[in-house]
Design a protein around this motif. Structure first.
Motif, mmCIF file in Angstrom:
data_model
loop_
_atom_site.group_PDB
_atom_site.id
_atom_site.type_symbol
_atom_site.label_atom_id
_atom_site.label_comp_id
_atom_site.label_asym_id
_atom_site.label_seq_id
_atom_site.Cartn_x
_atom_site.Cartn_y
_atom_site.Cartn_z
ATOM 1 N N ILE A 1 -37.889 0.583 -13.971
ATOM 2 C CA ILE A 1 -38.763 1.716 -14.729
ATOM 3 C C ILE A 1 -39.141 1.341 -16.204
ATOM 4 C CG2 ILE A 1 -38.885 4.108 -15.308
ATOM 5 C CD1 ILE A 1 -37.158 4.656 -13.056
ATOM 6 N N ASN A 2 -40.338 1.129 -16.397
ATOM 7 C CA ASN A 2 -40.564 0.676 -17.994
ATOM 8 C C ASN A 2 -41.184 2.030 -18.839
ATOM 9 O OD1 ASN A 2 -40.056 -1.893 -17.408
ATOM 10 N ND2 ASN A 2 -42.279 -2.405 -16.740
ATOM 11 N N GLY A 3 -40.905 3.078 -18.410
ATOM 12 C CA GLY A 3 -41.462 4.426 -19.199
ATOM 13 C C GLY A 3 -40.370 5.174 -19.368
ATOM 14 N N THR A 4 -40.603 6.439 -18.945
ATOM 15 C CA THR A 4 -39.555 7.630 -19.073
ATOM 16 C C THR A 4 -39.085 8.067 -17.708
ATOM 17 O OG1 THR A 4 -40.505 8.356 -21.154
ATOM 18 C CG2 THR A 4 -39.046 9.847 -20.005
ATOM 19 N N LEU A 5 -37.788 7.987 -17.299
ATOM 20 C CA LEU A 5 -37.264 8.537 -16.107
ATOM 21 C C LEU A 5 -36.778 10.286 -16.574
ATOM 22 C CD1 LEU A 5 -36.150 8.584 -13.409
ATOM 23 C CD2 LEU A 5 -34.146 7.687 -14.167
ATOM 24 N N ARG A 6 -37.549 11.186 -15.934
ATOM 25 C CA ARG A 6 -37.014 12.502 -15.961
ATOM 26 C C ARG A 6 -36.393 12.924 -14.827
ATOM 27 N NH1 ARG A 6 -42.165 11.471 -18.388
ATOM 28 N NH2 ARG A 6 -42.548 12.540 -20.215
ATOM 29 N N LEU A 7 -35.012 13.468 -15.004
ATOM 30 C CA LEU A 7 -34.195 13.855 -14.189
ATOM 31 C C LEU A 7 -34.259 15.417 -14.379
ATOM 32 C CD1 LEU A 7 -31.158 11.450 -14.720
ATOM 33 C CD2 LEU A 7 -32.910 11.571 -12.847
ATOM 34 N N GLU A 8 -34.882 15.991 -13.333
ATOM 35 C CA GLU A 8 -35.342 17.244 -13.376
ATOM 36 C C GLU A 8 -34.813 18.342 -12.186
ATOM 37 O OE1 GLU A 8 -39.750 17.027 -13.755
ATOM 38 O OE2 GLU A 8 -39.558 16.660 -15.652
ATOM 39 N N GLY A 9 -34.194 17.604 -11.265
ATOM 40 C CA GLY A 9 -33.659 18.237 -10.058
ATOM 41 C C GLY A 9 -33.571 17.243 -8.993
ATOM 42 N N GLY A 10 -32.414 17.099 -8.359
ATOM 43 C CA GLY A 10 -32.314 16.198 -7.201
ATOM 44 C C GLY A 10 -31.693 14.717 -7.874
ATOM 45 N N PHE A 11 -31.299 13.782 -6.984
ATOM 46 C CA PHE A 11 -30.375 12.717 -7.197
ATOM 47 C C PHE A 11 -31.273 11.552 -6.858
ATOM 48 C CE2 PHE A 11 -27.821 16.260 -5.758
ATOM 49 C CZ PHE A 11 -27.164 16.414 -6.862
ATOM 50 N N LEU A 12 -31.157 10.484 -7.722
ATOM 51 C CA LEU A 12 -31.761 9.137 -7.635
ATOM 52 C C LEU A 12 -30.574 8.235 -7.186
ATOM 53 C CD1 LEU A 12 -33.954 7.195 -7.972
ATOM 54 C CD2 LEU A 12 -33.758 6.936 -10.209
ATOM 55 N N VAL A 13 -30.388 8.013 -6.040
ATOM 56 C CA VAL A 13 -29.508 7.310 -5.222
ATOM 57 C C VAL A 13 -29.591 5.998 -5.080
ATOM 58 C CG1 VAL A 13 -27.960 7.457 -3.029
ATOM 59 C CG2 VAL A 13 -29.195 9.508 -3.931
ATOM 60 N N LEU A 14 -28.774 5.129 -5.527
ATOM 61 C CA LEU A 14 -28.817 3.708 -5.720
ATOM 62 C C LEU A 14 -28.184 2.934 -4.663
ATOM 63 C CD1 LEU A 14 -27.692 2.951 -9.728
ATOM 64 C CD2 LEU A 14 -29.868 3.681 -8.623
ATOM 65 N N GLY A 15 -26.922 3.277 -3.960
ATOM 66 C CA GLY A 15 -26.808 2.708 -2.887
ATOM 67 C C GLY A 15 -26.379 1.132 -3.340
ATOM 68 N N SER A 16 -26.850 0.090 -2.892
ATOM 69 C CA SER A 16 -26.500 -1.112 -2.926
ATOM 70 C C SER A 16 -27.573 -1.828 -4.165
ATOM 71 C CB SER A 16 -26.260 -2.071 -1.824
ATOM 72 O OG SER A 16 -27.614 -2.022 -1.021
ATOM 73 N N TYR A 17 -28.364 -1.169 -4.587
ATOM 74 C CA TYR A 17 -29.273 -1.728 -5.640
ATOM 75 C C TYR A 17 -29.232 -1.049 -6.855
ATOM 76 C CZ TYR A 17 -31.538 -2.109 -0.866
ATOM 77 O OH TYR A 17 -31.615 -2.715 0.693
ATOM 78 N N ASP A 18 -30.025 -2.090 -7.810
ATOM 79 C CA ASP A 18 -29.824 -1.783 -9.241
ATOM 80 C C ASP A 18 -30.821 -1.047 -9.707
ATOM 81 O OD1 ASP A 18 -27.348 -3.035 -8.962
ATOM 82 O OD2 ASP A 18 -28.119 -5.010 -9.978
ATOM 83 N N LEU A 19 -30.909 -0.224 -10.713
ATOM 84 C CA LEU A 19 -31.922 0.363 -11.309
ATOM 85 C C LEU A 19 -32.036 -0.010 -12.756
ATOM 86 C CD1 LEU A 19 -34.223 2.591 -11.650
ATOM 87 C CD2 LEU A 19 -32.562 4.157 -12.032
ATOM 88 N N THR A 20 -33.087 -0.644 -13.234
ATOM 89 C CA THR A 20 -33.054 -1.277 -14.488
ATOM 90 C C THR A 20 -34.019 -0.365 -15.255
ATOM 91 O OG1 THR A 20 -32.265 -3.314 -13.791
ATOM 92 C CG2 THR A 20 -33.551 -3.315 -15.899
ATOM 93 N N MET A 21 -33.673 0.001 -16.519
ATOM 94 C CA MET A 21 -34.663 0.713 -17.467
ATOM 95 C C MET A 21 -34.979 -0.435 -18.323
ATOM 96 S SD MET A 21 -34.445 3.712 -16.202
ATOM 97 C CE MET A 21 -35.706 4.611 -17.432
ATOM 98 N N GLY A 22 -36.324 -0.237 -18.598
ATOM 99 C CA GLY A 22 -37.069 -1.593 -19.376
ATOM 100 C C GLY A 22 -36.621 -1.523 -20.885
ATOM 101 N N SER A 23 -36.990 -2.622 -21.542
ATOM 102 C CA SER A 23 -36.334 -2.478 -23.222
ATOM 103 C C SER A 23 -36.757 -1.326 -23.672
ATOM 104 C CB SER A 23 -36.805 -3.830 -23.567
ATOM 105 O OG SER A 23 -37.943 -4.136 -23.500
ATOM 106 N N SER A 24 -37.923 -0.593 -23.656
ATOM 107 C CA SER A 24 -38.521 0.311 -24.207
ATOM 108 C C SER A 24 -38.508 1.685 -23.271
ATOM 109 C CB SER A 24 -40.068 0.124 -24.632
ATOM 110 O OG SER A 24 -39.989 -0.984 -25.528
ATOM 111 N N ALA A 25 -37.823 1.694 -22.364
ATOM 112 C CA ALA A 25 -37.746 2.915 -21.653
ATOM 113 C C ALA A 25 -36.719 3.888 -22.108
ATOM 114 C CB ALA A 25 -37.537 2.332 -20.131
ATOM 115 N N SER A 26 -36.856 5.006 -21.542
ATOM 116 C CA SER A 26 -35.894 5.977 -21.750
ATOM 117 C C SER A 26 -35.479 7.074 -20.571
ATOM 118 C CB SER A 26 -36.323 7.004 -23.107
ATOM 119 O OG SER A 26 -37.597 7.569 -22.658
ATOM 120 N N ILE A 27 -34.365 7.665 -20.683
ATOM 121 C CA ILE A 27 -34.167 8.731 -19.633
ATOM 122 C C ILE A 27 -34.016 10.175 -20.251
ATOM 123 C CG2 ILE A 27 -32.511 9.417 -18.113
ATOM 124 C CD1 ILE A 27 -31.632 6.381 -17.850
ATOM 125 N N LEU A 28 -34.591 11.256 -19.633
ATOM 126 C CA LEU A 28 -34.536 12.591 -20.186
ATOM 127 C C LEU A 28 -33.886 13.279 -19.109
ATOM 128 C CD1 LEU A 28 -38.106 13.158 -21.810
ATOM 129 C CD2 LEU A 28 -35.966 12.506 -22.933
#
Length: 336
Positions: A144-171
């Motif tokens: 994800i290269n922009g903003t990840l907004r966690l507003e309800g529910g779960f982002l489930v990774l399992g065996s995979y990686d989630l990479t936030m881009g160098s200018s990305a952010s999490i709210l």
């Protein structure tokens, strides 16, 4: 710029568009599917553009241009929004040579249904919103290269990686919405001299905060949480007393050069028998053992937090109470 709603009440339950379509209002396909298709004999390319103020709401699936001539592209300009509701999903039949979804900076994909949704493979996302409750599952390593907004529910990774881009952010990030590290997958972010929050957990919300000193510079760090503290780090029997039953596995891309501040958070229900919240410390698995550090009272009134500074090596971290010191006998008398 008028809004359009398609509910599928005529029985077709889908909309098949073969041409160019620009959406600057709202196109709401409540239950049906959107087919990005062209059946023209010349095989010309077609495009669907969601404009700056546009919103495309999908209650079904977005089908690609499988087995047809030409390319079919959905292009979201900056500010355009793709909402996936009900059983909404991107590209049920994706043919990489013919189909594409193009996201400009500022475009937004919203995963909004209450049941399980799957993030599609092969897409680098701009802004992403997780809402509606339920699980949103990765199917491959995702960025994800922009903003990840966690507003309800779960982002489930399992065996995979989630990479936030160098200018990305999490709210956001809470017990109701976080990145769930329920397998070997990690949340990866670049950490510099400002505090970076990793809103992670497994069965519960156990976030971590990291920052580097100015002298140490920045690096990419990965974190996942496991619901136990083990006698031998990542293996062995579970420790059952004087600790919390959580471990944070923290890694960096380039070993060495770190001077990290680490803060870990846990809940009262995760404290094992004999754990003393007023006399605890972050512990690290180093050189074949759990290292004891200086103790301090935990902060917070629930959830609770503990921190450590000057961490130069990365491994597995948890929180333990101070070990009791052995009693030295200065005098011993035996009688018969």
């Amino acid at each position: 710029k008028a809004d359009v709603s398609i509910d599928g009440i005529d029985g077709s339950n889908s909309i098949n568009l073969a041409g160019s379509l620009t959406i600057n209002g709202t196109l709401d396909i409540e239950k049906g599917d959107l087919w990005l298709a062209t059946d023209n004999s010349s095989g010309h390319d077609i495009a669907y553009e969601i404009g700056k103020n546009g919103k495309l709401i999908i209650g079904g699936k977005v089908f690609g241009n499988q087995s047809q001539a030409g390319t079919a592209k959905a292009r979201l300009t900056g500010g355009g929004q793709l909402w996936l509701e009900d059983s909404g999903h991107i590209f049920q039949d994706l043919d990489a040579s013919r189909n594409a979804i193009i996201f400009q900076t500022g475009a937004r994909v919203v995963f909004a249904q209450a049941n399980t949704q799957y993030l599609p493979k092969g897409i680098t996302f701009p802004d992403v919103s997780i809402r509606g409750g339920g699980n949103k599952r990765l199917q491959d390593d995702t960025q994800i290269n922009g903003t990840l907004r966690l507003e309800g529910g779960f982002l489930v990774l399992g065996s995979y990686d989630l990479t936030m881009g160098s200018s990305a952010s999490i709210l956001g990030g809470s017990s109701l919405s976080y990145v769930k590290t329920n397998g070997t997958g990690v949340l990866k972010q670049r950490v510099g001299s400002s505090i970076t929050t990793f809103p992670v957990g497994n069965s519960s919300y156990n976030p971590a905060k990291l920052f580097n000193t100015l002298a140490a510079g920045s690096d990419w760090y990965s974190i996942r949480v496991q619901d136990a503290i083990l006698e031998e780090g990542e293996q062995g029997q579970a420790i059952v007393s004087e600790a919390i039953d959580r471990s944070w596995i923290i890694e960096e891309d380039v070993n060495g050069g770190s001077d990290l501040y680490i803060e870990l958070q846990w809940n009262q229900s995760e404290e094992l028998e004999g754990f003393e919240r007023q006399n605890c410390h972050i512990t690290q698995w180093l050189d074949g053992g759990w290292e004891q550090m200086a103790t301090d009272p935990a902060s917070g009134s629930g959830p609770f937090r503990q921190q450590v500074e000057g961490v130069e090596e990365l491994s597995i971290f948890s929180v333990k109470s101070a070990a009791l010191l052995p009693i030295e006998l200065s005098y011993f008398r035996a009688s018969t």
